[in-house]
Design an enzyme around this catalytic site. Structure first.
Site, PDB file in Angstrom:
ATOM      1  CB  SER A 269      -0.847  -0.010   1.275  1.00 58.02           C
ATOM      2  OG  SER A 269      -1.481   1.223   1.479  1.00 58.02           O
TER       3      SER A 269
ATOM      4  CE1 TYR B  63      -4.040  -2.165   5.198  1.00 60.47           C
ATOM      5  CE2 TYR B  63      -3.516   0.156   4.896  1.00 60.47           C
ATOM      6  CZ  TYR B  63      -3.787  -1.091   4.363  1.00 60.47           C
ATOM      7  OH  TYR B  63      -3.789  -1.276   3.000  1.00 60.47           O
TER       8      TYR B  63
HETATM    9  N1  LIG Z   1      -8.764  -0.051  -1.336  1.00 62.60           N
HETATM   10  C1  LIG Z   1      -7.723   0.694  -1.020  1.00 62.60           C
HETATM   11  O1  LIG Z   1      -7.829   1.950  -0.916  1.00 62.60           O
HETATM   12  C2  LIG Z   1      -6.359   0.068  -0.820  1.00 62.60           C
HETATM   13  C3  LIG Z   1      -5.248   0.908  -0.737  1.00 62.60           C
HETATM   14  C4  LIG Z   1      -3.988   0.349  -0.562  1.00 62.60           C
HETATM   15  C5  LIG Z   1      -3.853  -1.016  -0.455  1.00 62.60           C
HETATM   16  N2  LIG Z   1      -4.934  -1.829  -0.523  1.00 62.60           N
HETATM   17  C6  LIG Z   1      -4.719  -3.273  -0.363  1.00 62.60           C
HETATM   18  O2  LIG Z   1      -5.296  -3.951  -1.468  1.00 62.60           O
HETATM   19  C7  LIG Z   1      -5.653  -5.276  -1.054  1.00 62.60           C
HETATM   20  C8  LIG Z   1      -7.071  -5.571  -1.543  1.00 62.60           C
HETATM   21  O3  LIG Z   1      -7.967  -4.689  -0.887  1.00 62.60           O
HETATM   22  P1  LIG Z   1      -9.311  -4.157  -1.552  1.00 62.60           P
HETATM   23  O4  LIG Z   1      -9.229  -2.685  -1.581  1.00 62.60           O
HETATM   24  O5  LIG Z   1      -9.600  -4.883  -2.784  1.00 62.60           O
HETATM   25  O6  LIG Z   1     -10.324  -4.533  -0.380  1.00 62.60           O
HETATM   26  P2  LIG Z   1     -11.745  -5.274  -0.377  1.00 62.60           P
HETATM   27  O7  LIG Z   1     -12.607  -4.783  -1.481  1.00 62.60           O
HETATM   28  O8  LIG Z   1     -12.229  -5.127   1.032  1.00 62.60           O
HETATM   29  O9  LIG Z   1     -11.362  -6.787  -0.680  1.00 62.60           O
HETATM   30  C9  LIG Z   1     -10.636  -7.534   0.257  1.00 62.60           C
HETATM   31  C10 LIG Z   1     -10.595  -8.982  -0.181  1.00 62.60           C
HETATM   32  O10 LIG Z   1      -9.907  -9.721   0.847  1.00 62.60           O
HETATM   33  C11 LIG Z   1     -10.733 -10.767   1.311  1.00 62.60           C
HETATM   34  N3  LIG Z   1     -10.556 -10.987   2.729  1.00 62.60           N
HETATM   35  C12 LIG Z   1     -10.798 -10.119   3.747  1.00 62.60           C
HETATM   36  N4  LIG Z   1     -10.580 -10.714   4.917  1.00 62.60           N
HETATM   37  C13 LIG Z   1     -10.199 -11.998   4.636  1.00 62.60           C
HETATM   38  C14 LIG Z   1      -9.872 -13.104   5.433  1.00 62.60           C
HETATM   39  N5  LIG Z   1      -9.893 -13.048   6.776  1.00 62.60           N
HETATM   40  N6  LIG Z   1      -9.534 -14.267   4.830  1.00 62.60           N
HETATM   41  C15 LIG Z   1      -9.527 -14.347   3.457  1.00 62.60           C
HETATM   42  N7  LIG Z   1      -9.834 -13.330   2.661  1.00 62.60           N
HETATM   43  C16 LIG Z   1     -10.175 -12.172   3.242  1.00 62.60           C
HETATM   44  C17 LIG Z   1     -12.171 -10.301   1.021  1.00 62.60           C
HETATM   45  O11 LIG Z   1     -13.043 -11.397   0.817  1.00 62.60           O
HETATM   46  P3  LIG Z   1     -14.002 -12.068   1.909  1.00 62.60           P
HETATM   47  O12 LIG Z   1     -14.650 -10.974   2.673  1.00 62.60           O
HETATM   48  O13 LIG Z   1     -14.926 -12.885   1.058  1.00 62.60           O
HETATM   49  O14 LIG Z   1     -13.118 -12.935   2.735  1.00 62.60           O
HETATM   50  C18 LIG Z   1     -11.979  -9.579  -0.306  1.00 62.60           C
HETATM   51  O15 LIG Z   1     -11.998 -10.508  -1.357  1.00 62.60           O
HETATM   52  C19 LIG Z   1      -5.478  -5.313   0.466  1.00 62.60           C
HETATM   53  O16 LIG Z   1      -4.274  -5.966   0.767  1.00 62.60           O
HETATM   54  C20 LIG Z   1      -5.407  -3.857   0.858  1.00 62.60           C
HETATM   55  O17 LIG Z   1      -4.639  -3.649   2.017  1.00 62.60           O
HETATM   56  C21 LIG Z   1      -6.193  -1.313  -0.710  1.00 62.60           C
END
Ligand SMILES: NC(=O)c1ccc[n+]([C@@H]2O[C@H](COP(=O)([O-])OP(=O)(O)OC[C@H]3O[C@@H](n4cnc5c(N)ncnc54)[C@H](OP(=O)(O)O)[C@@H]3O)[C@@H](O)[C@H]2O)c1
Length: 264
Positions: free
Chosen positions: A138, A151
């Site tokens: 991130s 985080y």
């Molecule tokens: N969105 C942002 O602004 C942002 C910014 C920087 C970095 N990131 C990083 O990008 C990555 C993806 O995030 P996203 O933005 O796509 O978030 P998201 O829409 O909340 O998706 C998160 C994914 O992770 C899965 N997940 C959550 N808890 C889990 C668990 N305990 N076991 C297995 N799977 C789990 C969720 O599926 P289930 O709920 O079905 O388990 C979902 O498929 C993360 O590593 C996040 O830190 C995001």
């Protein structure tokens, strides 16, 4: 059968990635907790693209989950040639008042399970001289983030671990990429630990990409065999400028600005 394993594929960046890799004819092994969503996604991706798309339901905030995923993948005779450690959650709020169990579960998911999956899948990649890993960190991996302290620290871990692993894997021809998204419009800010006033002041007016844009950049960077990529030109510039400022000052400015927005 050679497959690409994506954790956190039931939504957000992971789901967008699954769609785009399926179009590129990757066979997929998708991991998350939401079985209904995974089932529907795999059916759609297989039908549309003529690929094999299967899923494993796993809660990666549990210590034994990574091993179960590895064993299940082996039971199905899959050879994981691309591992994308994307699953992750965030938490917003004042550290001393946050729910400790949620913080610890987040570390298990964002860090321990990511390390375990790399450790479990790497030996076969090395043996077969075929494989690559993408670890999703991130922007937060570059800046201390008061009121999102744990985080951001978890993503510093991902960054440091991945940068080191990239070098360890080089002699074997295994590519390891650290991929850093900035704000992305996904469900990320709506989960239990993030959906609060502190989370809202963080994202207010922020430069934001779509999950499709982020997934496209991830694939392009991986195809170019990059070991490091920051998603979004603005984010890349921010990191360069941020690198010139001491972390202690960045932390103070973030904390002051967030308290001001919270009228504290
Ligand atoms: N969105 C942002 O602004 C942002 C910014 C920087 C970095 N990131 C990083 O990008 C990555 C993806 O995030 P996203 O933005 O796509 O978030 P998201 O829409 O909340 O998706 C998160 C994914 O992770 C899965 N997940 C959550 N808890 C889990 C668990 N305990 N076991 C297995 N799977 C789990 C969720 O599926 P289930 O709920 O079905 O388990 C979902 O498929 C993360 O590593 C996040 O830190 C995001």
């Amino acid at each position: 059968m050679k497959v690409t394993l994506i954790t956190g594929a039931s939504g957000g960046i992971g789901e967008a990635l699954a769609y785009q890799l399926a179009e590129k004819k990757h066979n997929l092994l998708l991991v998350a907790r939401n079985e209904e969503k995974l089932k529907q996604l795999c059916a759609e991706l297989s039908l549309k693209n003529g690929i094999t798309a299967q899923y494993i339901v796993a809660d990666l905030s549990k210590p034994d989950a990574a091993k179960l995923v590895f064993e299940e993948s082996n039971n199905r005779n899959f050879s994981v040639t691309l591992l994308v450690n994307n699953a992750g959650i965030g938490s917003s709020g004042e550290f001393s008042k946050n729910n400790l169990q949620l913080e610890l579960d987040m570390l298990q998911l964002n860090n321990a399970s990511l390390v375990a999956l790399c450790h479990l899948f790497l030996p076969d990649m090395i043996k077969n001289k075929n494989g690559s890993i993408i670890n999703v960190a991130s922007l937060a991996a570059f800046f201390p983030s008061p009121y999102m302290a744990v985080y951001a620290a978890s993503k510093v871990f991902v960054r440091s671990f991945t940068e080191a692993l990239t070098q360890e894997c080089k002699p074997y021809g295994i590519k390891v990429m650290l991929f850093n998204p900035g704000f992305t419009s996904t469900n990320f800010m709506n989960t239990t630990a993030n959906d609060n006033a502190w989370g809202k002041v963080l994202t207010e007016g922020a430069y934001t990409q779509t999950s499709d844009q982020v997934a496209t950049e991830m694939i392009q960077a991986w195809e170019k065999k990059k070991s490091f990529h920051v998603s979004g030109r603005m984010n890349a510039i921010l990191i360069k400028i941020g690198g010139l400022i001491p972390n202690s000052l960045i932390a103070k400015l973030f904390a002051d600005s967030k308290r001001k927005k919270m009228k504290l």
